[in-house]
Design an enzyme around this catalytic site. Sequence first.
Site, PDB file in Angstrom:
ATOM      1  N   GLU A  79       0.810  -1.219   0.000  1.00 47.87           N
ATOM      2  CA  GLU A  79       0.000   0.000   0.000  1.00 47.87           C
ATOM      3  C   GLU A  79       0.841   1.265   0.000  1.00 47.87           C
ATOM      4  O   GLU A  79       0.437   2.282  -0.531  1.00 47.87           O
ATOM      5  CB  GLU A  79      -0.939   0.004   1.212  1.00 47.87           C
ATOM      6  CG  GLU A  79      -1.946   1.133   1.196  1.00 47.87           C
ATOM      7  CD  GLU A  79      -3.148   0.859   2.077  1.00 47.87           C
ATOM      8  OE1 GLU A  79      -3.701   1.821   2.623  1.00 47.87           O
ATOM      9  OE2 GLU A  79      -3.552  -0.306   2.194  1.00 47.87           O
ATOM     10  N   LYS A  80       2.029   1.195   0.621  1.00 40.97           N
ATOM     11  CA  LYS A  80       2.850   2.392   0.734  1.00 40.97           C
ATOM     12  C   LYS A  80       4.327   1.995   0.752  1.00 40.97           C
ATOM     13  O   LYS A  80       4.654   0.828   1.035  1.00 40.97           O
ATOM     14  CB  LYS A  80       2.479   3.209   1.971  1.00 40.97           C
ATOM     15  CG  LYS A  80       2.421   2.394   3.240  1.00 40.97           C
ATOM     16  CD  LYS A  80       1.906   3.218   4.409  1.00 40.97           C
ATOM     17  CE  LYS A  80       0.428   3.460   4.347  1.00 40.97           C
ATOM     18  NZ  LYS A  80      -0.384   2.243   4.602  1.00 40.97           N
TER      19      LYS A  80
ATOM     20  N   ASP B 136      -2.887  -2.956   3.079  1.00 39.44           N
ATOM     21  CA  ASP B 136      -3.462  -3.067   4.418  1.00 39.44           C
ATOM     22  C   ASP B 136      -4.599  -4.078   4.430  1.00 39.44           C
ATOM     23  O   ASP B 136      -5.370  -4.192   3.460  1.00 39.44           O
ATOM     24  CB  ASP B 136      -3.990  -1.709   4.891  1.00 39.44           C
ATOM     25  CG  ASP B 136      -2.876  -0.804   5.390  1.00 39.44           C
ATOM     26  OD1 ASP B 136      -1.726  -1.266   5.466  1.00 39.44           O
ATOM     27  OD2 ASP B 136      -3.154   0.367   5.708  1.00 39.44           O
TER      28      ASP B 136
ATOM     29  N   ASP C 174      -7.684  -4.649   5.111  1.00 40.84           N
ATOM     30  CA  ASP C 174      -9.043  -4.157   5.334  1.00 40.84           C
ATOM     31  C   ASP C 174      -9.705  -3.883   3.992  1.00 40.84           C
ATOM     32  O   ASP C 174      -9.131  -4.137   2.928  1.00 40.84           O
ATOM     33  CB  ASP C 174      -9.032  -2.901   6.210  1.00 40.84           C
ATOM     34  CG  ASP C 174      -8.183  -1.770   5.634  1.00 40.84           C
ATOM     35  OD1 ASP C 174      -7.855  -1.811   4.438  1.00 40.84           O
ATOM     36  OD2 ASP C 174      -7.843  -0.842   6.385  1.00 40.84           O
TER      37      ASP C 174
ATOM     38  N   TYR D 193      -1.841  -3.680  13.961  1.00 46.16           N
ATOM     39  CA  TYR D 193      -2.639  -2.910  12.996  1.00 46.16           C
ATOM     40  C   TYR D 193      -3.651  -2.014  13.713  1.00 46.16           C
ATOM     41  O   TYR D 193      -4.422  -2.484  14.550  1.00 46.16           O
ATOM     42  CB  TYR D 193      -3.358  -3.872  12.052  1.00 46.16           C
ATOM     43  CG  TYR D 193      -4.145  -3.199  10.967  1.00 46.16           C
ATOM     44  CD1 TYR D 193      -3.503  -2.585   9.899  1.00 46.16           C
ATOM     45  CD2 TYR D 193      -5.531  -3.167  11.008  1.00 46.16           C
ATOM     46  CE1 TYR D 193      -4.218  -1.966   8.893  1.00 46.16           C
ATOM     47  CE2 TYR D 193      -6.263  -2.550  10.005  1.00 46.16           C
ATOM     48  CZ  TYR D 193      -5.604  -1.949   8.952  1.00 46.16           C
ATOM     49  OH  TYR D 193      -6.322  -1.333   7.969  1.00 46.16           O
TER      50      TYR D 193
ATOM     51  N   ARG E 216      -6.299   0.076  12.577  1.00 44.53           N
ATOM     52  CA  ARG E 216      -7.678   0.345  12.155  1.00 44.53           C
ATOM     53  C   ARG E 216      -8.609  -0.836  12.469  1.00 44.53           C
ATOM     54  O   ARG E 216      -9.353  -1.303  11.616  1.00 44.53           O
ATOM     55  CB  ARG E 216      -7.715   0.670  10.666  1.00 44.53           C
ATOM     56  CG  ARG E 216      -7.053   1.993  10.298  1.00 44.53           C
ATOM     57  CD  ARG E 216      -7.156   2.230   8.800  1.00 44.53           C
ATOM     58  NE  ARG E 216      -6.722   3.552   8.408  1.00 44.53           N
ATOM     59  CZ  ARG E 216      -5.477   3.885   8.110  1.00 44.53           C
ATOM     60  NH1 ARG E 216      -4.523   2.954   8.182  1.00 44.53           N
ATOM     61  NH2 ARG E 216      -5.160   5.101   7.744  1.00 44.53           N
TER      62      ARG E 216
END
Length: 676
Positions: free
Chosen positions: A7-8, A101, A103, A319, A321
């Site tokens: 993701e990043k 991530d 999710d 994590y 979130r």
Amino acid sequence: MRVFLCEKPSQGKDIARVLGAGQRGNGCYSGAGVVVTWCIGHLVEAVPPEGYGEQYKRWAIEQLPILPERWRVEPKAATAAQFKVVQQLVAKAGELVIATDADREGEMIAREIIDLCGYHGPIQRLWLSALNDASIRKALGALKPSAETLPLYFSALARSRADWLIGMNLSRLFTLLGRQAGYTGVLSVGRVQTPTLKLVVDRDREIARFVCVPFWAIEVALSHAGQSFVASWTPPQGSTDDAGRCLQQPVAQQTAKRLRTAGSAQVLSVETERVREGPPLPFDLGTLQEVCSKQFGLDVQETLDIAQALYETHKATTYPRSDSGYLPESMLAEVPAVLDSLVKTDPSLRPLIDSLDRQQRSRAWNDGKVTAHHGIIPTLEPANVSAMSDKELAVYRLIRAHYFAQFLPHHEFDRTVAQLTCGGQPLVAVGKQIAVAGWRQVQAASEPEDGDGEDAQRGQVLPVLQAGTSCQVAQVELKALKTLPPKPYTQGELVKAMKGVAKLVTDPRLKQKLKDTTGIGTEATRANIISGLLARGYLLKKGRAIRASDAAFTLIDAVPAAIADPGTTAVWEQALDMIEAGQMTLDTFIAKQSSWVAQLVQQYRGATLAIKLSPPPDCPQCGASMRQRGGKSGAFWSCSRYPDCKGTQPVEDAPAGKRGASSRTSSTPRRRPKAN
């Protein structure tokens, strides 16, 4: 070639290190048969209305509703270079591993790119709960099949398209209707932001309507065997309101006089019960945001950023979130490693950690209540606390304390209630004596004790009392008090209200349906929703509180009740959960949303908004009228002659009655609540 799509960049660097892919390339790391590349958040975005036709560049009611037949996305201009890197690598991939991530949004970030690139090869899913090396290795050894997480993508896609349908169509519709009524601003409507805003508007109106009622209370300072304590007078029926407060001043005054002349009080009865409190669960994100807002005054976005840094940069916590505070039972085996790593992180903790019962199993360990993510806890490897900022360290200590609490005894205290009589008047004294500190020994001193529901006065320690005991009257205090209005929301309390929206729904059928849902928004989106409302000027910061602006009142009164109803949005969130669970299809959900939006447009197309306007403030530099604009730090007033005149003024500093559009659309005008 096996391509890992992260993701990043920082995430890609961590995974590449564990994979042994140490050769840095353009937007990637590579090794033997392996390439790790990354997005920068969303590399693609939904095409705006004008992308479906030139005619949509001009806002016009007759063009609504805009309902795409074939949904399109396009690379974001700001990250187009990295998209090209990813596109080229995906084209060469023999196998793809989604490593974004774990999710809905992470799934969508990867899958949209995969779809846009036309990749049809094998896909696996790396599901990470922490970014330390041990957790990455464990996850690499347990890759999930692609089909297992595909429903997450459909759910995220449903959310994105529903947001587009409502935001693009209804924002245009009500902005255009507002212009017809003389309102020059944009009325931005959102599937989640509008009902969130209504929560604040409703609270502010409740505050504005509140009428203080005077009441009287009497506190009697007593002593026995050399120990002082306080008892409260119980007013007689007929002189009180529903909350038991005395509303009749003469009754209270006469009682105080009797108590002062009595000299002593006699104990009628004493009852003591032992209360046991289990430890709190490890944090989910919403609860962490709520506590950090209350204790440290942190904005919810700031708390999320800190939790993300603890996870991503410091590798200190899991994590962030997460919507669950529970832990999988399989992680019981990791307890020794986690506790040993915490000793290495901070050797001063050894006496505490040695006292923990590592075999204790609290209610947190429950597979049945773990969602896609478990509670936020420390990781398996030592962290460098010296590299953390003061705020990061404070949040880390909170997370760590809630983990320690799982291995400490229950907090136990004796609650004692003594009934007394003094001058023929009933008194009651409540005391609390801690028997076992238990898990509260690791709780920060400022963290509220909300388990027993007692106020500060009732935390007193009573002397040994029994029926017939005589206590001396030292002082009688008659207090003239007033009922207080509801408090404005803080950001943390607003997150709590968004999560617990079922409590605010009156329809019994809907209330039951929402009982087990997550409320408005998700753990990953609530901070962005609040930040967006602040940036648009709909919410204003007033110290730690947030208040609704005049534009917010205008918007909430203008839009249909169903759009602003938190219950409606919570039902939509439940539908997204159903898509994730395979109980509803993406196409069915979007078809229903499209039909509903079309009906609203038809219903309101010819409506007239009853918006009462107040003149904007005058420019402090040139005297011309000002217009409200949005900036990086939120809404502000800007001179209408900009750029010739660059006069500005904060929204909250505008003179009373000159703060842009106000919300007086109901037939009975109400006073605008004043900010505290």
